[in-house]
Design an enzyme around this catalytic site. Structure first.
Site, mmCIF file in Angstrom:
data_model
loop_
_atom_site.group_PDB
_atom_site.id
_atom_site.type_symbol
_atom_site.label_atom_id
_atom_site.label_comp_id
_atom_site.label_asym_id
_atom_site.label_seq_id
_atom_site.Cartn_x
_atom_site.Cartn_y
_atom_site.Cartn_z
ATOM 1 N N GLU A 428 46.131 40.450 32.728
ATOM 2 C CA GLU A 428 46.145 41.828 33.206
ATOM 3 C C GLU A 428 46.778 41.888 34.589
ATOM 4 O O GLU A 428 46.249 41.326 35.545
ATOM 5 C CB GLU A 428 44.698 42.346 33.259
ATOM 6 N N ASP A 504 40.186 41.245 34.112
ATOM 7 C CA ASP A 504 39.145 41.274 35.140
ATOM 8 C C ASP A 504 37.756 41.302 34.514
ATOM 9 O O ASP A 504 37.571 41.816 33.403
ATOM 10 C CB ASP A 504 39.314 42.512 36.032
ATOM 11 N N ASP A 506 35.338 43.200 34.860
ATOM 12 C CA ASP A 506 34.721 44.495 35.134
ATOM 13 C C ASP A 506 34.952 45.429 33.953
ATOM 14 O O ASP A 506 35.445 45.015 32.896
ATOM 15 C CB ASP A 506 35.275 45.093 36.433
ATOM 16 N N ASP A 508 37.074 47.955 33.512
ATOM 17 C CA ASP A 508 38.487 48.113 33.136
ATOM 18 C C ASP A 508 38.984 46.886 32.383
ATOM 19 O O ASP A 508 39.744 46.991 31.418
ATOM 20 C CB ASP A 508 39.351 48.336 34.382
#
Length: 653
Positions: A428, A504, A506, A508
């Site tokens: 990403e 990541d 998280d 997202d």
């Protein structure tokens, strides 16, 4: 619209052993009760490992219960100074209560498999009835539990000789929590036999009450005799290489007693036997101690081959060339082992790579130089494996420059073309992609950065997929065309054996994972079925621990809040002053430098990589679920579903 109420009264706090009974799969295997029995066996083995027991007796009773008896010190029966309840009661009714936390100042267990203090409390929680008998300090004590709660408080039921000590636990596993109530006898026997192997002088017995049969294991020859027996008469190419080494008191890197014992055999044919243990806990999924063994063997054999000019021109040895025909039994002792999950199938302690690798390398180098003829045989075996690997790789030509497809310009490819070894990381963002390019092993790891979130491909027709640049680049890079579920597709052009989604840690990042998994599930299902798709799991937290005593400064990485809490609890147990450590939270992969990304996420020895499993996605209810979750026209259904199920989610906001 749903009228389900969501207010303060909707929040339920699970107490005592309720979390285990609500979600048993988080704490143990639920296919059968073997693991909750092993928790009790492991405690008995820890007593023997600490030098206080020489006998472990397991009985499968006719009524379906199992008892485990040892002659260790006996679980303490006095009142806990802070909790004001008998210690034996706390051990079986409180999560995170046990004698394995205190490692400092000569704690009860310097080396043990138990870390979290949840083992036998899980056994109790998932048993309809559990009886504990303790012999200690001249008395015989008994306490009984039912459904995890005390039904007969601790009391002294008799007197015994001062030298009599030990514990007997008898459990009736509750069939409601397991797919099947039967304990697999073969697996139980294997576990008990391994305890006898790893604990020289310990006598281990298994009694089957129903048939009256009894098995006994007692290995005087230890690991060497066990591996010879396991190889079933297969002739090794060189004599078995056995050794052991443990850190001395003046060792500046490792704690006193840390180290490993091993025995290795190399065979030209037949199945290989590989078993590893950490503090007597079996690690069937391997881990960092096995990685250290592999690296130590490779470095020693490679340096021997180079010293004696045995390597043919153009042949490059790799660790798997030395390891391919190696059988081993490895028993490591690690002061504070980090396991993957409560069932401890894999060791994740990063220090174990250097610990085991360094000791094994030194010992093998000495052995090879003292036995040059054996060293040459091992080098020839490894060189033969390397030549076979090279020939196989030449048969699978890369498609780069072939005219079939031009590889994406943003793909940073790897040097190797052996799909059995290569892997590509779908990363990403360009920032993380830059760190990954610098931190990767360019010999077998490729990097394909993705810009932002890719298209939700659940409802996209196959012939329109390549209108999206990101999906086009992914397909061309991996060398496989989009296809339908059940379609016979040719995977011979697959350029990477592992396709790893790296985003990541998280919300997202999780969304990007879902979109990529949707793409593979809908349009590349054979890749998932064949086990080629993985999810890389970068850490969310880093804990910087200062140097203390002989321990150097450490960096500990945690996947999530749960692991962070466990690490902090462990540091307190080690006697590290509260607040002495510093916690950093990674906002994204771009915050990691190349070295951190390699250590935590790219290095095959220390990373967390989860393979994506393929379920029966062709079932109508599965298709309906994915339609509801991913289809554009199902927003109302998704909202209703979230209102109904949202309270089950554990959010990191």
């Amino acid at each position: 619209m749903s009228t389900a109420r969501y207010d303060e009264s909707s929040i339920r706090v699970l107490k005592g052993l309720e979390p285990v009974r609500q979600r048993p799969g988080m704490y143990t295997r639920t296919d059968n009760p073997l693991h909750i029995v092993q928790e009790v066996i492991d405690n008995a083995a820890d007593e023997a490992l600490a030098g206080f027991g020489h006998r472990i007796a397991v009985t499968l009773h006719a009524d379906g219960s199992v008892s485990v008896e040892d002659d260790g010190r006996g679980i303490p029966v006095g009142e806990h100074p802070e909790e004001h309840a008998p210690v034996v009661e706390l051990v079986f009714t409180r999560l995170h209560a046990g004698g394995k936390f205190n490692k400092a100042d000569g704690g009860a267990y310097a080396f043990s498999g138990g870390l979290h203090g949840v083992g036998v409390s899980v056994t109790n929680a998932l048993s309809g009835r559990l009886e504990v008998t303790v012999w200690r300090d001249g008395g015989e004590y008994r306490i009984v539990f039912a459904d995890g709660a005390v039904v007969e408080p601790l009391r002294q039921v008799g007197a015994v000789g001062k030298r009599r000590s030990g514990t007997r636990v008898r459990a009736w596993p509750d069939a409601r929590y397991f797919d099947q109530a039967q304990i697999p006898l073969g697996e139980l026997e294997h576990a008990l036999r391994s305890k006898a192997v790893l604990l020289p002088g310990t006598r281990v017995t298994l009694t089957l009450e129903k048939s009256g049969q009894q098995r006994e294991w007692h290995y005087e020859a230890g690991l060497k005799g066990y591996l010879s027996e396991a190889l079933a008469g297969t002739e090794p190419l060189v004599p078995l290489f056995a050794g052991q080494q443990y850190a001395a008191e003046d060792d500046e890197q490792y704690a006193l007693g840390e180290g490993a014992q091993w025995v290795l055999a190399w065979t030209a044919e037949g199945a290989v036997v590989r078993e590893s243990y950490v503090n007597l806990i079996a690690t069937p999924a391997g881990g960092t101690h096995e990685s250290g063994l592999r690296e130590g063997l490779f470095t020693a054999v490679k340096s021997f081959a180079e010293l004696h000019n045995l390597l043919p021109k153009g042949i490059r040895l790799l660790p798997e060339d030395v390891f391919a025909r190696a059988s081993f039994v490895l028993s490591a002792k690690v002061l504070d082992p980090q396991f993957q999950g409560q069932i401890k199938e894999r060791l994740n302690s990063r220090d174990a790579v250097r610990l085991v690798g360094g000791f094994v390398r030194n010992a093998l180098e000495l052995w090879l130089h003292a036995n040059v003829e054996y060293g040459k045989r091992l080098a020839e075996l490894a060189i033969g494996q390397a030549q076979a690997r090279t020939r196989a790789a030449r048969k699978v030509e890369k498609r780069k420059g072939s005219g079939v497809a031009v590889l994406p310009g943003k793909l940073t490819d790897c040097e190797s073309s052996d799909a059995a070894r290569t892997e590509v990381f779908l990363v990403e963002g360009d920032s993380a992609g830059g760190s990954a390019k610098m931190g990767r092993d360019k010999e077998f790891q490729a990097i394909l950065p993705l810009r932002g979130k890719i298209l939700n491909a659940w409802e996209v027709e196959r012939d329109r997929l390549f209108a999206n640049n990101e999906i086009h680049d992914i397909s061309v890079a991996i060398g496989v065309d989009p296809h339908a579920p059940g379609q016979d597709v040719d995977l011979s052009g697959l350029r990477y054996g592992r396709i790893c989604i790296l985003s990541d840690a998280d919300v997202d990042g999780a969304h990007i994972q879902v979109l990529l998994l949707t793409l593979f599930l809908r349009h590349f299902p054979r890749l998932i079925e064949a086990g080629h798709v993985y999810i890389a799991r970068p850490p969310l937290f880093r804990v910087d621990v200062p140097a203390a005593g002989k321990r150097p400064a450490r960096k500990l990485y945690c996947l999530d809040q749960l692991e962070l809490d466990a690490v902090q609890e462990k540091l307190r147990g080690e006697g590290v002053r509260e607040g002495a450590w510093r916690i950093s939270r990674f906002k994204g992969l771009g915050e990691m430098n190349a070295e951190q990304l390699w250590d935590t996420t790219l290095n095959p020895d220390t990373r967390r990589l989860a393979r994506v499993r393929h379920g029966d996605t062709g079932r109508p209810d599965s298709v309906r679920m994915f339609d509801m979750l991913m289809a554009r026209g199902e927003a109302n259904q998704r909202r209703s579903w979230l209102e109904e199920k949202g309270n089950l989610a554990e959010l990191d906001v």
